[in-house]
Design a protein around this motif. Sequence first.
Motif, PDB file in Angstrom:
ATOM      1  N   GLU A 125      42.559 -49.086  10.139  1.00  0.00           N
ATOM      2  CA  GLU A 125      41.541 -48.055  10.502  1.00  0.00           C
ATOM      3  C   GLU A 125      40.216 -47.988   9.730  1.00  0.00           C
ATOM      4  O   GLU A 125      40.202 -48.281   8.434  1.00  0.00           O
ATOM      5  N   CYS A 126      39.071 -47.922  10.434  1.00  0.00           N
ATOM      6  CA  CYS A 126      37.914 -47.711   9.758  1.00  0.00           C
ATOM      7  C   CYS A 126      37.370 -48.837   8.526  1.00  0.00           C
ATOM      8  O   CYS A 126      36.281 -48.847   8.052  1.00  0.00           O
ATOM      9  N   ALA A 127      38.133 -49.974   8.879  1.00  0.00           N
ATOM     10  CA  ALA A 127      37.729 -51.339   8.032  1.00  0.00           C
ATOM     11  C   ALA A 127      36.436 -51.744   8.727  1.00  0.00           C
ATOM     12  O   ALA A 127      35.824 -51.638  10.049  1.00  0.00           O
ATOM     13  N   LEU A 128      35.570 -52.537   7.846  1.00  0.00           N
ATOM     14  CA  LEU A 128      34.287 -52.938   8.321  1.00  0.00           C
ATOM     15  C   LEU A 128      34.312 -54.632   7.723  1.00  0.00           C
ATOM     16  O   LEU A 128      34.306 -54.873   6.759  1.00  0.00           O
ATOM     17  N   ILE A 129      34.105 -55.375   9.112  1.00  0.00           N
ATOM     18  CA  ILE A 129      34.234 -56.828   8.821  1.00  0.00           C
ATOM     19  C   ILE A 129      32.739 -57.053   8.972  1.00  0.00           C
ATOM     20  O   ILE A 129      32.184 -56.885  10.007  1.00  0.00           O
ATOM     21  N   GLY A 130      32.106 -57.921   7.956  1.00  0.00           N
ATOM     22  CA  GLY A 130      30.728 -58.317   8.108  1.00  0.00           C
ATOM     23  C   GLY A 130      30.392 -59.306   8.910  1.00  0.00           C
ATOM     24  O   GLY A 130      31.391 -60.147   9.248  1.00  0.00           O
ATOM     25  N   ALA A 131      29.479 -59.379   9.258  1.00  0.00           N
ATOM     26  CA  ALA A 131      28.675 -60.473  10.149  1.00  0.00           C
ATOM     27  C   ALA A 131      28.991 -61.766   9.323  1.00  0.00           C
ATOM     28  O   ALA A 131      29.051 -62.216   8.216  1.00  0.00           O
ATOM     29  N   GLY A 132      29.700 -62.599  10.353  1.00  0.00           N
ATOM     30  CA  GLY A 132      30.015 -64.117   9.881  1.00  0.00           C
ATOM     31  C   GLY A 132      31.253 -64.231   9.166  1.00  0.00           C
ATOM     32  O   GLY A 132      31.693 -65.397   9.081  1.00  0.00           O
ATOM     33  N   GLY A 154      34.888 -54.175  -0.975  1.00  0.00           N
ATOM     34  CA  GLY A 154      34.573 -52.794  -1.365  1.00  0.00           C
ATOM     35  C   GLY A 154      35.255 -51.861  -0.396  1.00  0.00           C
ATOM     36  O   GLY A 154      36.309 -52.450   0.279  1.00  0.00           O
ATOM     37  N   TRP A 155      34.975 -50.686  -0.219  1.00  0.00           N
ATOM     38  CA  TRP A 155      35.729 -49.669   0.607  1.00  0.00           C
ATOM     39  C   TRP A 155      34.459 -49.166   1.476  1.00  0.00           C
ATOM     40  O   TRP A 155      33.366 -48.807   0.950  1.00  0.00           O
ATOM     41  N   PRO A 164      31.173 -45.530  -3.524  1.00  0.00           N
ATOM     42  CA  PRO A 164      31.051 -45.901  -4.543  1.00  0.00           C
ATOM     43  C   PRO A 164      32.171 -46.126  -5.322  1.00  0.00           C
ATOM     44  O   PRO A 164      33.345 -45.617  -4.758  1.00  0.00           O
ATOM     45  N   ASP A 165      32.358 -46.544  -6.627  1.00  0.00           N
ATOM     46  CA  ASP A 165      33.651 -46.308  -7.338  1.00  0.00           C
ATOM     47  C   ASP A 165      34.569 -45.040  -7.519  1.00  0.00           C
ATOM     48  O   ASP A 165      35.744 -45.365  -7.352  1.00  0.00           O
ATOM     49  N   ASP A 166      33.943 -44.060  -7.409  1.00  0.00           N
ATOM     50  CA  ASP A 166      34.868 -42.783  -7.156  1.00  0.00           C
ATOM     51  C   ASP A 166      35.530 -42.584  -5.681  1.00  0.00           C
ATOM     52  O   ASP A 166      36.173 -41.417  -5.651  1.00  0.00           O
ATOM     53  N   LEU A 167      34.927 -43.208  -5.046  1.00  0.00           N
ATOM     54  CA  LEU A 167      35.506 -43.202  -3.693  1.00  0.00           C
ATOM     55  C   LEU A 167      35.166 -41.975  -2.740  1.00  0.00           C
ATOM     56  O   LEU A 167      35.766 -41.442  -1.972  1.00  0.00           O
ATOM     57  N   GLY A 168      33.908 -41.087  -3.306  1.00  0.00           N
ATOM     58  CA  GLY A 168      33.567 -40.037  -2.448  1.00  0.00           C
ATOM     59  C   GLY A 168      32.160 -40.633  -1.913  1.00  0.00           C
ATOM     60  O   GLY A 168      31.487 -41.202  -2.389  1.00  0.00           O
ATOM     61  N   ARG A 177      41.459 -41.698  -1.861  1.00  0.00           N
ATOM     62  CA  ARG A 177      42.242 -42.266  -2.689  1.00  0.00           C
ATOM     63  C   ARG A 177      42.852 -43.665  -2.367  1.00  0.00           C
ATOM     64  O   ARG A 177      43.009 -43.448  -1.046  1.00  0.00           O
ATOM     65  N   GLU A 178      43.120 -44.505  -2.900  1.00  0.00           N
ATOM     66  CA  GLU A 178      43.453 -45.869  -2.599  1.00  0.00           C
ATOM     67  C   GLU A 178      45.032 -45.707  -2.768  1.00  0.00           C
ATOM     68  O   GLU A 178      45.526 -45.210  -3.405  1.00  0.00           O
ATOM     69  N   THR A 179      45.453 -46.421  -1.537  1.00  0.00           N
ATOM     70  CA  THR A 179      46.943 -46.497  -1.198  1.00  0.00           C
ATOM     71  C   THR A 179      47.455 -47.939  -1.256  1.00  0.00           C
ATOM     72  O   THR A 179      46.438 -48.919  -1.008  1.00  0.00           O
ATOM     73  N   GLU A 180      48.572 -48.360  -0.889  1.00  0.00           N
ATOM     74  CA  GLU A 180      48.865 -49.514  -0.800  1.00  0.00           C
ATOM     75  C   GLU A 180      48.438 -50.012   0.536  1.00  0.00           C
ATOM     76  O   GLU A 180      48.496 -51.410   0.630  1.00  0.00           O
ATOM     77  N   ASN A 181      48.199 -49.259   1.621  1.00  0.00           N
ATOM     78  CA  ASN A 181      47.399 -49.617   2.867  1.00  0.00           C
ATOM     79  C   ASN A 181      46.004 -49.656   3.220  1.00  0.00           C
ATOM     80  O   ASN A 181      45.884 -49.573   4.111  1.00  0.00           O
ATOM     81  N   GLY A 182      45.554 -49.292   1.907  1.00  0.00           N
ATOM     82  CA  GLY A 182      44.018 -49.067   1.980  1.00  0.00           C
ATOM     83  C   GLY A 182      43.654 -47.700   1.478  1.00  0.00           C
ATOM     84  O   GLY A 182      44.272 -47.273   0.534  1.00  0.00           O
ATOM     85  N   LEU A 183      42.716 -47.200   2.218  1.00  0.00           N
ATOM     86  CA  LEU A 183      42.326 -45.751   1.745  1.00  0.00           C
ATOM     87  C   LEU A 183      42.802 -44.776   2.510  1.00  0.00           C
ATOM     88  O   LEU A 183      43.196 -44.709   3.748  1.00  0.00           O
ATOM     89  N   GLU A 184      43.021 -43.506   1.903  1.00  0.00           N
ATOM     90  CA  GLU A 184      43.607 -42.275   2.799  1.00  0.00           C
ATOM     91  C   GLU A 184      42.597 -41.283   2.138  1.00  0.00           C
ATOM     92  O   GLU A 184      42.247 -40.947   1.291  1.00  0.00           O
TER      93      GLU A 184
END
Length: 188
Positions: A125-132, A154-155, A164-168, A177-184
């Motif tokens: 969910e909500c992942a972003l795959i960059g061009a190319g 990154g996220w 940013p690093d604080d995930l806000g 927050r980071e989980t084993e499946n990505g962010l929640e």
Amino acid sequence: MNYFVHESSYVDEDVRIGEGTKIWHFCHIQSGARIGKNCSLGQNVNVSNHVTIGDQVKIQNNVSLYEGVTLEDGVFCGPSCVFTNDLTPRARYPKGRAGYLPTLVKKGASIGANATVVCGHTIGECALIGAGAVVTGDVPAHALMLGVPARRKGWVCECGQILPDDLGCPACGRAYRETENGLEQVGR
């Protein structure tokens, strides 16, 4: 009809198209395809047999969705992005449907222009795959994937902002927050 299909496009029998969807020039929607509500399919899009597309999906020009691909709600496919469905294709030894591996693109994910998604994987969910980029494995939720092969760099927030690093998220205020499946998401 409560959807639009340009006169230059072909829609085979046994296709379902949701209300408000627009299918533009030179598209082909094949038998068994299911397309949700309020989608936009740009010029020269091919939707193969039994492909499922959720609601509010935007597919840019020159994209082929081969059998085995499922796009959940709110997915974005950039121009000329590529999906495969067979890891070992041979013209002289076709396997047909038995050889296809499924690809699932989850809710809200975006795939950039000219990116390739190798079959048999899930994009979270909500992942972003960059061009190319070339996706050769599963992608966690909210991951920013870049390069060949694609690696997490990154996220990203649900709104598309790189976090940013604080995930806000500085744009919309969501917090993760980071989980084993990505962010929640944990707050707003």
